[in-house]
Design an enzyme around this catalytic site. Sequence first.
Site, PDB file in Angstrom:
ATOM      1  N   ALA A 102       1.974 -29.863  28.363  1.00 27.25           N
ATOM      2  CA  ALA A 102       0.927 -30.590  29.065  1.00 27.25           C
ATOM      3  C   ALA A 102       0.263 -31.519  28.045  1.00 27.25           C
ATOM      4  O   ALA A 102       0.308 -31.263  26.837  1.00 27.25           O
ATOM      5  CB  ALA A 102      -0.079 -29.610  29.648  1.00 27.25           C
ATOM      6  N   GLY A 118       3.979 -26.603  28.779  1.00 22.19           N
ATOM      7  CA  GLY A 118       4.303 -27.043  30.141  1.00 22.19           C
ATOM      8  C   GLY A 118       5.751 -27.511  30.289  1.00 22.19           C
ATOM      9  O   GLY A 118       6.304 -27.467  31.395  1.00 22.19           O
ATOM     10  N   GLU A 165       7.684 -24.440  30.759  1.00 24.38           N
ATOM     11  CA  GLU A 165       7.355 -23.960  32.103  1.00 24.38           C
ATOM     12  C   GLU A 165       8.077 -24.772  33.175  1.00 24.38           C
ATOM     13  O   GLU A 165       8.508 -24.237  34.196  1.00 24.38           O
ATOM     14  CB  GLU A 165       5.828 -24.009  32.291  1.00 24.38           C
ATOM     15  CG  GLU A 165       5.127 -23.003  31.377  1.00 24.38           C
ATOM     16  CD  GLU A 165       3.621 -23.172  31.335  1.00 24.38           C
ATOM     17  OE1 GLU A 165       3.160 -24.269  30.933  1.00 24.38           O
ATOM     18  OE2 GLU A 165       2.903 -22.234  31.705  1.00 24.38           O
ATOM     19  N   GLU A 213       0.909 -22.269  23.317  1.00 27.57           N
ATOM     20  CA  GLU A 213      -0.479 -22.528  23.727  1.00 27.57           C
ATOM     21  C   GLU A 213      -1.520 -21.781  22.911  1.00 27.57           C
ATOM     22  O   GLU A 213      -2.622 -22.292  22.690  1.00 27.57           O
ATOM     23  CB  GLU A 213      -0.664 -22.203  25.222  1.00 27.57           C
ATOM     24  CG  GLU A 213      -0.096 -23.250  26.160  1.00 27.57           C
ATOM     25  CD  GLU A 213       1.370 -23.048  26.508  1.00 27.57           C
ATOM     26  OE1 GLU A 213       2.044 -22.266  25.802  1.00 27.57           O
ATOM     27  OE2 GLU A 213       1.849 -23.659  27.473  1.00 27.57           O
TER      28      GLU A 213
HETATM   29  N1  CAA Z   1       0.340 -33.839  24.511  1.00 29.33           N
HETATM   30  C1  CAA Z   1      -0.002 -35.079  24.163  1.00 29.33           C
HETATM   31  N2  CAA Z   1       0.667 -35.815  23.256  1.00 29.33           N
HETATM   32  C2  CAA Z   1       1.726 -35.234  22.657  1.00 29.33           C
HETATM   33  C3  CAA Z   1       2.140 -33.933  22.956  1.00 29.33           C
HETATM   34  C4  CAA Z   1       1.407 -33.214  23.953  1.00 29.33           C
HETATM   35  N3  CAA Z   1       1.751 -31.978  24.363  1.00 29.33           N
HETATM   36  N4  CAA Z   1       3.206 -33.627  22.201  1.00 29.33           N
HETATM   37  C5  CAA Z   1       3.451 -34.709  21.438  1.00 29.33           C
HETATM   38  N5  CAA Z   1       2.563 -35.681  21.721  1.00 29.33           N
HETATM   39  C6  CAA Z   1       2.473 -37.019  21.116  1.00 29.33           C
HETATM   40  C7  CAA Z   1       1.888 -36.950  19.722  1.00 29.33           C
HETATM   41  O1  CAA Z   1       0.465 -36.914  19.771  1.00 29.33           O
HETATM   42  C8  CAA Z   1       2.416 -38.241  19.123  1.00 29.33           C
HETATM   43  O2  CAA Z   1       1.645 -39.305  19.590  1.00 29.33           O
HETATM   44  P1  CAA Z   1       1.237 -40.520  18.568  1.00 29.33           P
HETATM   45  O3  CAA Z   1       2.553 -41.131  18.167  1.00 29.33           O
HETATM   46  O4  CAA Z   1       0.403 -41.415  19.435  1.00 29.33           O
HETATM   47  O5  CAA Z   1       0.516 -39.884  17.431  1.00 29.33           O
HETATM   48  C9  CAA Z   1       3.795 -38.370  19.746  1.00 29.33           C
HETATM   49  O6  CAA Z   1       3.782 -37.543  20.925  1.00 29.33           O
HETATM   50  C10 CAA Z   1       4.900 -37.858  18.845  1.00 29.33           C
HETATM   51  O7  CAA Z   1       4.590 -36.530  18.471  1.00 29.33           O
HETATM   52  P2  CAA Z   1       4.554 -36.029  16.940  1.00 29.33           P
HETATM   53  O8  CAA Z   1       4.221 -37.161  16.028  1.00 29.33           O
HETATM   54  O9  CAA Z   1       3.682 -34.823  16.881  1.00 29.33           O
HETATM   55  O10 CAA Z   1       6.095 -35.642  16.733  1.00 29.33           O
HETATM   56  P3  CAA Z   1       6.691 -34.579  15.718  1.00 29.33           P
HETATM   57  O11 CAA Z   1       8.166 -34.782  15.736  1.00 29.33           O
HETATM   58  O12 CAA Z   1       5.994 -34.616  14.414  1.00 29.33           O
HETATM   59  O13 CAA Z   1       6.349 -33.154  16.379  1.00 29.33           O
HETATM   60  C11 CAA Z   1       6.181 -31.549  18.187  1.00 29.33           C
HETATM   61  C12 CAA Z   1       6.919 -32.791  17.605  1.00 29.33           C
HETATM   62  C13 CAA Z   1       6.437 -30.337  17.298  1.00 29.33           C
HETATM   63  C14 CAA Z   1       6.739 -31.308  19.575  1.00 29.33           C
HETATM   64  C15 CAA Z   1       4.659 -31.843  18.225  1.00 29.33           C
HETATM   65  O14 CAA Z   1       4.462 -33.098  18.861  1.00 29.33           O
HETATM   66  C16 CAA Z   1       3.862 -30.816  18.967  1.00 29.33           C
HETATM   67  O15 CAA Z   1       3.605 -29.739  18.436  1.00 29.33           O
HETATM   68  N6  CAA Z   1       3.430 -31.143  20.215  1.00 29.33           N
HETATM   69  C17 CAA Z   1       2.576 -30.277  20.978  1.00 29.33           C
HETATM   70  C18 CAA Z   1       3.323 -29.082  21.539  1.00 29.33           C
HETATM   71  C19 CAA Z   1       2.369 -28.182  22.309  1.00 29.33           C
HETATM   72  O16 CAA Z   1       1.464 -27.585  21.747  1.00 29.33           O
HETATM   73  N7  CAA Z   1       2.612 -28.036  23.618  1.00 29.33           N
HETATM   74  C20 CAA Z   1       1.814 -27.203  24.486  1.00 29.33           C
HETATM   75  C21 CAA Z   1       0.737 -28.008  25.132  1.00 29.33           C
HETATM   76  S1  CAA Z   1      -0.420 -26.987  25.991  1.00 29.33           S
HETATM   77  C22 CAA Z   1       0.282 -26.708  27.504  1.00 29.33           C
HETATM   78  O17 CAA Z   1       1.382 -27.111  27.794  1.00 29.33           O
HETATM   79  C23 CAA Z   1      -0.591 -25.923  28.462  1.00 29.33           C
HETATM   80  C24 CAA Z   1       0.093 -25.485  29.714  1.00 29.33           C
HETATM   81  O18 CAA Z   1       0.792 -24.523  29.756  1.00 29.33           O
HETATM   82  C25 CAA Z   1      -0.152 -26.179  30.938  1.00 29.33           C
END
Ligand code: CAA
Length: 260
Positions: free
Chosen positions: A66, A111, A114, A134
């Site tokens: 998400a 998400g 999921e 999460e």
């Molecule tokens: N939400 C918003 N933006 C996201 C995102 C997310 N879940 N995942 C990645 N992005 C964005 C980053 O902010 C980045 O944007 P910018 O270029 O504008 O800075 C872009 O995508 C590229 O991401 P990274 O630079 O972080 O890429 P990376 O290769 O270094 O890392 C990754 C990849 C490990 C997937 C890392 O992006 C990450 O950890 N993302 C978040 C994963 C996460 O925590 N997901 C769970 C979300 S909570 C949820 O989903 C709740 C639910 O159940 C409903």
Amino acid sequence: MPFETIVLAHDGALSTLTINRPKALNALNAQVIRELDQALGEVRARKETRALIVTGGGEKAFVAGADIAEMAGLTKEQALAFAAEGQRVLASLEALKVPTIAAVNGFALGGGCELALACDFIIASEKAKLGLPEVSLAVIPGFGGTQRLTRLLGKAMAKQLIFTGDAIDAAKALQLGLVNEVVAPDALLARAAELGKKIATRGPIAVAQAKKAIEQGFDLSLEKGCELERHAFVDLFGTADQKEGMKAFLEKRAASFTGQ
Ligand code: CAA
């Protein structure tokens, strides 16, 4: 209907829905969830579709979760509405009559994991990474992850993955039974399409009834589940496809099903 964050493509009996917001690793913001809902409506209405592939656009991600930027400032009321809407849309994906295959091409986190879990099964690329991270954001999965992962893997393994937030690679996901197959990245969509097209040659009402019996029977006792199966079995007798399927076998030719 034109979408900005989704690409919905059709190739005869096979439809492919791509979450396409690669700059944010296909993160699910409100627009993606709204467009996903609309795209699923189109798939439901398209009579020719007999299997659906769900995948992610770009090289890196299926869906990285998400949208954290959108979630960061939510009030409790807004968080409830966000989770309820995400859960509703994923439930409508799960409830599609046609089989759904998640083709996980990269990160499937939060998400995104999921979303894959709401599909009937997952085929993963060797590059895939799956997990529910999460708790590292001090929240928990909100789009059904605590429920679907636990039903698929059992309580202890779901707890380990959810409590640690660790992402696992495709080989580990295969070992656990989270994904059905692992293939080379450039073979992923072809393998998912091969499976989808094979399913599309089978009796469509039968496939839908099999899906219903598995889904609805899963939480019932064996006795009740078998009763449900019996009714689904009986419903197929007298359909044109049942007559054609059995006639074709006896005449030693390939069956041609119409979904009637
Ligand atoms: N939400 C918003 N933006 C996201 C995102 C997310 N879940 N995942 C990645 N992005 C964005 C980053 O902010 C980045 O944007 P910018 O270029 O504008 O800075 C872009 O995508 C590229 O991401 P990274 O630079 O972080 O890429 P990376 O290769 O270094 O890392 C990754 C990849 C490990 C997937 C890392 O992006 C990450 O950890 N993302 C978040 C994963 C996460 O925590 N997901 C769970 C979300 S909570 C949820 O989903 C709740 C639910 O159940 C409903």
